[in-house]
Scaffold this motif. Structure first.
Motif, PDB file in Angstrom:
ATOM      1  N   TYR B  36       1.035  -1.189  -0.252  1.00  0.00           N
ATOM      2  CA  TYR B  36      -0.355   0.096  -0.411  1.00  0.00           C
ATOM      3  C   TYR B  36       1.079   0.989  -0.417  1.00  0.00           C
ATOM      4  CZ  TYR B  36      -2.727  -3.221   1.840  1.00  0.00           C
ATOM      5  OH  TYR B  36      -3.773  -4.182   2.017  1.00  0.00           O
ATOM      6  N   GLN B  38       0.084   5.401   0.972  1.00  0.00           N
ATOM      7  CA  GLN B  38      -0.192   6.319   1.852  1.00  0.00           C
ATOM      8  C   GLN B  38       0.628   7.426   1.865  1.00  0.00           C
ATOM      9  OE1 GLN B  38      -0.359   5.484   6.140  1.00  0.00           O
ATOM     10  NE2 GLN B  38      -2.707   6.814   6.397  1.00  0.00           N
ATOM     11  N   LYS B  42      -3.910  11.047   3.908  1.00  0.00           N
ATOM     12  CA  LYS B  42      -5.010  10.908   3.551  1.00  0.00           C
ATOM     13  C   LYS B  42      -5.165   8.757   3.752  1.00  0.00           C
ATOM     14  CE  LYS B  42      -5.453  13.846   0.632  1.00  0.00           C
ATOM     15  NZ  LYS B  42      -6.451  14.476   0.160  1.00  0.00           N
ATOM     16  N   ALA B  43      -5.748   8.662   3.010  1.00  0.00           N
ATOM     17  CA  ALA B  43      -6.108   6.654   3.295  1.00  0.00           C
ATOM     18  C   ALA B  43      -5.032   6.293   2.260  1.00  0.00           C
ATOM     19  CB  ALA B  43      -7.385   6.129   2.982  1.00  0.00           C
ATOM     20  N   PRO B  44      -4.127   4.457   3.274  1.00  0.00           N
ATOM     21  CA  PRO B  44      -3.793   4.354   1.753  1.00  0.00           C
ATOM     22  C   PRO B  44      -5.148   4.060   0.885  1.00  0.00           C
ATOM     23  CG  PRO B  44      -3.886   3.695   4.459  1.00  0.00           C
ATOM     24  CD  PRO B  44      -5.414   4.360   3.790  1.00  0.00           C
ATOM     25  N   PHE B  46      -4.225   0.487  -2.296  1.00  0.00           N
ATOM     26  CA  PHE B  46      -3.594  -0.532  -2.655  1.00  0.00           C
ATOM     27  C   PHE B  46      -2.830  -0.574  -3.381  1.00  0.00           C
ATOM     28  CE2 PHE B  46      -3.794  -4.916  -2.441  1.00  0.00           C
ATOM     29  CZ  PHE B  46      -4.486  -5.404  -3.820  1.00  0.00           C
ATOM     30  N   TYR B  49      -1.300  -6.610  -4.692  1.00  0.00           N
ATOM     31  CA  TYR B  49      -1.494  -7.997  -3.956  1.00  0.00           C
ATOM     32  C   TYR B  49      -0.531  -9.472  -4.474  1.00  0.00           C
ATOM     33  CZ  TYR B  49      -4.388  -9.353  -8.229  1.00  0.00           C
ATOM     34  OH  TYR B  49      -4.818  -9.762  -9.454  1.00  0.00           O
ATOM     35  N   GLU B  55      -2.459  -4.088  -9.081  1.00  0.00           N
ATOM     36  CA  GLU B  55      -3.883  -3.360  -8.956  1.00  0.00           C
ATOM     37  C   GLU B  55      -4.273  -3.064 -10.485  1.00  0.00           C
ATOM     38  OE1 GLU B  55      -5.810  -3.688  -7.728  1.00  0.00           O
ATOM     39  OE2 GLU B  55      -8.039  -2.568  -7.095  1.00  0.00           O
ATOM     40  N   TYR B  87       4.066   0.786   2.934  1.00  0.00           N
ATOM     41  CA  TYR B  87       3.638  -0.237   3.967  1.00  0.00           C
ATOM     42  C   TYR B  87       3.195  -1.850   3.088  1.00  0.00           C
ATOM     43  CZ  TYR B  87       2.280   2.985   7.444  1.00  0.00           C
ATOM     44  OH  TYR B  87       2.199   4.511   8.160  1.00  0.00           O
ATOM     45  N   GLN B  89       1.792  -5.331   3.464  1.00  0.00           N
ATOM     46  CA  GLN B  89       0.628  -6.772   4.841  1.00  0.00           C
ATOM     47  C   GLN B  89       0.675  -8.381   4.247  1.00  0.00           C
ATOM     48  OE1 GLN B  89      -3.331  -6.565   3.571  1.00  0.00           O
ATOM     49  NE2 GLN B  89      -3.740  -8.090   4.980  1.00  0.00           N
ATOM     50  N   TYR B  91      -0.997 -11.518   4.808  1.00  0.00           N
ATOM     51  CA  TYR B  91      -2.609 -12.150   4.330  1.00  0.00           C
ATOM     52  C   TYR B  91      -2.907 -13.592   4.945  1.00  0.00           C
ATOM     53  CZ  TYR B  91      -2.255 -11.434  -0.209  1.00  0.00           C
ATOM     54  OH  TYR B  91      -2.842 -11.364  -1.551  1.00  0.00           O
ATOM     55  N   TYR B  94      -5.017 -14.470   9.728  1.00  0.00           N
ATOM     56  CA  TYR B  94      -5.194 -13.576  10.920  1.00  0.00           C
ATOM     57  C   TYR B  94      -4.787 -13.338  11.945  1.00  0.00           C
ATOM     58  CZ  TYR B  94      -9.611 -13.430   8.811  1.00  0.00           C
ATOM     59  OH  TYR B  94     -10.229 -13.273   7.112  1.00  0.00           O
ATOM     60  N   PRO B  95      -4.054 -12.634  12.364  1.00  0.00           N
ATOM     61  CA  PRO B  95      -4.410 -11.272  12.031  1.00  0.00           C
ATOM     62  C   PRO B  95      -3.675 -10.264  10.920  1.00  0.00           C
ATOM     63  CG  PRO B  95      -3.873 -10.587  14.311  1.00  0.00           C
ATOM     64  CD  PRO B  95      -3.241 -12.039  14.167  1.00  0.00           C
ATOM     65  N   PHE B  98       0.499  -5.378   9.165  1.00  0.00           N
ATOM     66  CA  PHE B  98       1.688  -4.519   8.293  1.00  0.00           C
ATOM     67  C   PHE B  98       3.052  -4.542   8.765  1.00  0.00           C
ATOM     68  CE2 PHE B  98      -2.385  -2.828   5.809  1.00  0.00           C
ATOM     69  CZ  PHE B  98      -3.441  -2.889   6.488  1.00  0.00           C
ATOM     70  N   GLN B 100       6.107  -1.665   9.858  1.00  0.00           N
ATOM     71  CA  GLN B 100       5.968  -0.393  10.249  1.00  0.00           C
ATOM     72  C   GLN B 100       5.796   1.001   9.147  1.00  0.00           C
ATOM     73  OE1 GLN B 100       8.626  -2.543   9.611  1.00  0.00           O
ATOM     74  NE2 GLN B 100      10.562  -0.841   9.635  1.00  0.00           N
TER      75      GLN B 100
END
Lengths: 119, 107
Positions: B36, B38, B42-44, B46, B49, B55, B87, B89, B91, B94-95, B98, B100
């Protein structure tokens, strides 16, 4: 175009409650798994919890720091996601983002809403 | 929980540079890694993946590679719009944790 719009943030005292909302548009909300991700001021990103679509059983899962205090729900008729936050702590202070949850990653994000927990 | 560690924490670069950010997982995550971007306030956004799949709409100067525990995000020919924090992340479980973050700043 996918749009996610959070609302409901604000200042709350420790031990208080707050409910965040996230309005969704531009995609079939009822089919989507959704998550909340938060970011404390000046810090990194932390996943809070997710809810599956009702067709995938609609269950929720939470991160350990919020389990038992936060509840995620959804209203597919209103294309809205919720985050009910109870027993708030100062460490819950953060910007809370609503996201689409696609096989584990977060594809679309709202603009975020700030929650400040302080006396 | 799986720990994700990014390096460096801050990277100074110039427009046109090729930059590489590393992300290491505390255990194997196969290729279940996302990236991601950022920008402040603002929002990150994407970007990538499955470690290397871009993307839709993300410029081709961004690329990702790796599997197992070591991954990289490469930006070829850095553009002014690319100065931001990145960042990773995982997947695989779970969890979804991310890294740092790595701040790419102007040299």
């Amino acid at each position: 175009e996918v749009q996610l719009v959070e609302s409901g943030g604000g200042l709350v005292k420790p031990g208080g409650s707050l409910r965040l909302s996230c309005g969704a548009s531009g995609f079939t909300f009822s089919n989507a798994w959704m998550s909340w991700v938060r970011q404390a001021p000046g810090k990194g990103l932390e996943w809070v919890g997710r809810i599956k679509s009702k067709s995938d059983d609609g269950t929720t899962l939470y991160a350990a720091p919020v389990k038992g205090r936060f509840t995620i729900s959804r209203d597919d008729s209103e294309n809205t996601l919720y985050l009910q936050m109870n027993s708030l702590k100062t460490e819950d202070t953060a910007v809370y983002y609503c996201t689409t949850h696609r096989t584990g990653y977060f594809q679309h994000w709202g603009q975020g809403t700030l929650v400040t927990v302080s006396s | 929980d799986i720990q994700m560690t990014q390096s460096p924490s801050t990277l100074s670069a110039s427009v046109g540079d090729r930059v590489t950010i590393t992300c290491r997982a505390s255990q194997s995550i196969s290729s279940w890694l996302a990236w991601y971007q950022q920008k402040p306030g603002k929002a990150p956004k994407f970007l990538i993946y499955k470690a290397s799949s871009l993307e839709s709409g993300v410029p081709s100067r961004f690329s990702g590679s790796g599997s197992g525990t070591e991954f990289t995000l490469t930006i070829n020919s850095l553009q002014p719009d690319d100065f931001a924090t990145y960042y990773c992340q995982q997947y695989t479980s779970y969890p979804g944790t991310f890294g740092q973050g790595t701040k790419v700043e102007i040299k």
